[in-house]
Motif scaffolding. Structure first.
Motif, mmCIF file in Angstrom:
data_model
loop_
_atom_site.group_PDB
_atom_site.id
_atom_site.type_symbol
_atom_site.label_atom_id
_atom_site.label_comp_id
_atom_site.label_asym_id
_atom_site.label_seq_id
_atom_site.Cartn_x
_atom_site.Cartn_y
_atom_site.Cartn_z
ATOM 1 N N TYR A 70 -2.393 21.191 -33.243
ATOM 2 C CA TYR A 70 -2.199 20.486 -31.973
ATOM 3 C C TYR A 70 -0.973 19.574 -32.002
ATOM 4 N N SER A 71 0.050 19.977 -32.728
ATOM 5 C CA SER A 71 1.232 19.122 -32.871
ATOM 6 C C SER A 71 1.966 18.902 -31.550
ATOM 7 N N ASP A 72 1.699 19.759 -30.557
ATOM 8 C CA ASP A 72 2.328 19.593 -29.246
ATOM 9 C C ASP A 72 1.610 18.564 -28.380
ATOM 10 N N MET A 73 0.526 17.996 -28.896
ATOM 11 C CA MET A 73 -0.240 17.009 -28.130
ATOM 12 C C MET A 73 0.078 15.613 -28.673
ATOM 13 N N PRO A 74 0.883 14.842 -27.936
ATOM 14 C CA PRO A 74 1.341 13.548 -28.448
ATOM 15 C C PRO A 74 0.297 12.449 -28.259
ATOM 16 N N LEU A 75 0.570 11.300 -28.841
ATOM 17 C CA LEU A 75 -0.245 10.115 -28.583
ATOM 18 C C LEU A 75 -0.151 9.777 -27.110
ATOM 19 N N ARG A 76 -1.237 9.221 -26.573
ATOM 20 C CA ARG A 76 -1.273 8.860 -25.157
ATOM 21 C C ARG A 76 -0.896 7.396 -24.962
ATOM 22 N N GLU A 77 -0.203 7.128 -23.850
ATOM 23 C CA GLU A 77 0.072 5.749 -23.467
ATOM 24 C C GLU A 77 -1.203 5.127 -22.913
ATOM 25 N N ASN A 78 -1.324 3.824 -23.072
ATOM 26 C CA ASN A 78 -2.480 3.137 -22.519
ATOM 27 C C ASN A 78 -2.021 2.071 -21.542
ATOM 28 N N PHE A 79 -2.958 1.543 -20.774
ATOM 29 C CA PHE A 79 -2.629 0.476 -19.850
ATOM 30 C C PHE A 79 -2.121 -0.732 -20.614
ATOM 31 N N GLU A 80 -1.131 -1.384 -20.048
ATOM 32 C CA GLU A 80 -0.704 -2.669 -20.573
ATOM 33 C C GLU A 80 -0.742 -3.645 -19.417
ATOM 34 N N ALA A 81 -1.258 -4.823 -19.700
ATOM 35 C CA ALA A 81 -1.370 -5.830 -18.644
ATOM 36 C C ALA A 81 0.025 -6.220 -18.162
ATOM 37 N N THR A 82 0.269 -6.048 -16.863
ATOM 38 C CA THR A 82 1.553 -6.443 -16.295
ATOM 39 C C THR A 82 1.453 -7.816 -15.655
ATOM 40 N N THR A 83 0.219 -8.300 -15.489
ATOM 41 C CA THR A 83 -0.002 -9.651 -14.980
ATOM 42 C C THR A 83 -1.093 -10.293 -15.815
ATOM 43 N N ARG A 108 0.834 -1.202 0.000
ATOM 44 C CA ARG A 108 0.000 0.000 0.000
ATOM 45 C C ARG A 108 0.868 1.251 0.000
ATOM 46 N N ALA A 109 1.916 1.256 0.825
ATOM 47 C CA ALA A 109 2.802 2.424 0.896
ATOM 48 C C ALA A 109 3.446 2.702 -0.459
ATOM 49 N N LYS A 110 3.878 1.652 -1.134
ATOM 50 C CA LYS A 110 4.508 1.830 -2.442
ATOM 51 C C LYS A 110 3.486 2.326 -3.472
ATOM 52 N N ALA A 111 2.295 1.724 -3.457
ATOM 53 C CA ALA A 111 1.265 2.097 -4.437
ATOM 54 C C ALA A 111 0.834 3.545 -4.274
ATOM 55 N N THR A 112 0.701 4.003 -3.039
ATOM 56 C CA THR A 112 0.242 5.379 -2.813
ATOM 57 C C THR A 112 1.360 6.403 -3.012
ATOM 58 N N SER A 113 2.619 5.937 -3.052
ATOM 59 C CA SER A 113 3.732 6.878 -3.229
ATOM 60 C C SER A 113 3.944 7.255 -4.695
ATOM 61 N N ILE A 114 3.364 6.474 -5.603
ATOM 62 C CA ILE A 114 3.547 6.736 -7.031
ATOM 63 C C ILE A 114 2.327 7.470 -7.573
ATOM 64 N N GLN A 115 2.529 8.719 -7.924
ATOM 65 C CA GLN A 115 1.447 9.539 -8.464
ATOM 66 C C GLN A 115 1.717 9.829 -9.939
ATOM 67 N N ALA A 161 7.323 4.481 -18.956
ATOM 68 C CA ALA A 161 8.047 3.956 -17.799
ATOM 69 C C ALA A 161 7.294 4.266 -16.502
ATOM 70 N N LYS A 162 6.781 5.486 -16.385
ATOM 71 C CA LYS A 162 6.046 5.853 -15.171
ATOM 72 C C LYS A 162 4.718 5.112 -15.091
ATOM 73 N N MET A 163 4.060 4.948 -16.237
ATOM 74 C CA MET A 163 2.800 4.204 -16.250
ATOM 75 C C MET A 163 3.032 2.756 -15.826
ATOM 76 N N GLN A 164 4.122 2.165 -16.312
ATOM 77 C CA GLN A 164 4.425 0.782 -15.954
ATOM 78 C C GLN A 164 4.763 0.673 -14.467
ATOM 79 N N GLN A 165 5.497 1.645 -13.959
ATOM 80 C CA GLN A 165 5.836 1.667 -12.535
ATOM 81 C C GLN A 165 4.569 1.741 -11.682
ATOM 82 N N PHE A 166 3.640 2.605 -12.088
ATOM 83 C CA PHE A 166 2.369 2.739 -11.379
ATOM 84 C C PHE A 166 1.601 1.422 -11.406
#
Length: 202
Positions: free
Chosen positions: A177-190, A80-87, A97-102
């Motif tokens: 809107y060239s400054d607006m990049p494609l968005r990352e999506n969820f990838e199953a980590t399990t 829980r501490a680790k999960a809540t520390s990643i915003q 990388a940040k999405m995967q860490q989350f």
């Protein structure tokens, strides 16, 4: 009608007509869909926070009946501490990388909670405790809400990314809107990560 007034009226009509044509051509779709992505992500975070808020009471309840399960209880608290520390901010939504860490931190908490729920099988008094049953029900409902929020976020990202990659959105993206990049999506980590974990037991 004066010539000046006539020109003003013509220009105003032209601007209004051009504005309505541009609006009808989807010029505002990209920022609109981007805001939907951010809103959907907020719901994902809200539901994960709701789950995190249940953990302390759940741990204390289990501890009251199964204090000897220290390793399992500690694992839940640490996860829980680790999960809540990643915003993840709106800007971080483009960082895989940040999405995967989350995602990994949340998956770790999911696993720890599943092991905690399994502990109850060894303690009949815990299984029948009203507070535990209430918390279990709330956790199950929250896991379902997380699954729905994730699904809605995935759909919002897909809509936004599709708009950028297809006509006429691709044109508006390159022009405005060239400054607006494609968005990352969820990838199953399990395995079956998109499914709500089963926290209900016989």
């Amino acid at each position: 009608m004066s010539k000046h007034h006539y020109l003003f009226t013509w220009r105003l009509t032209f601007v209004l007509l051009l504005g309505s044509l541009l609006a009808g051509c989807g010029i505002n779709n990209i920022p609109t869909y981007d805001e939907q992505v951010k809103s959907a992500w907020s719901q994902v975070e809200n539901q994960y926070q709701r789950r995190a808020d249940l953990v302390p009471n759940l741990v204390e309840t289990v501890k009251g009946f199964a204090r000897q399960e220290r390793e399992t209880l500690t694992a839940v608290v640490e996860a829980r501490a680790k999960a809540t520390s990643i915003q993840i901010s709106a800007e971080d939504l483009n960082d895989p990388a940040k999405m995967q860490q989350f995602e990994q931190a949340q998956a770790q908490l999911t696993g720890a909670l599943s092991r905690l729920m399994a502990v109850s099988e060894r303690y009949p008094d815990l299984k029948s405790n009203q507070n535990f049953l209430t918390l279990q029900s709330q956790l199950e409902g929250t896991e379902n809400r997380i699954a729905v929020a994730r699904r809605d976020y995935i759909a919002a990202v897909q809509q936004y990314n599709t708009e950028i990659r297809t006509f006429p959105g691709r044109i508006w993206h390159s022009l405005m809107y060239s400054d607006m990049p494609l968005r990352e999506n969820f990838e199953a980590t399990t395995v079956d990560a998109e499914q709500a974990p089963a926290v209900q037991f016989e």
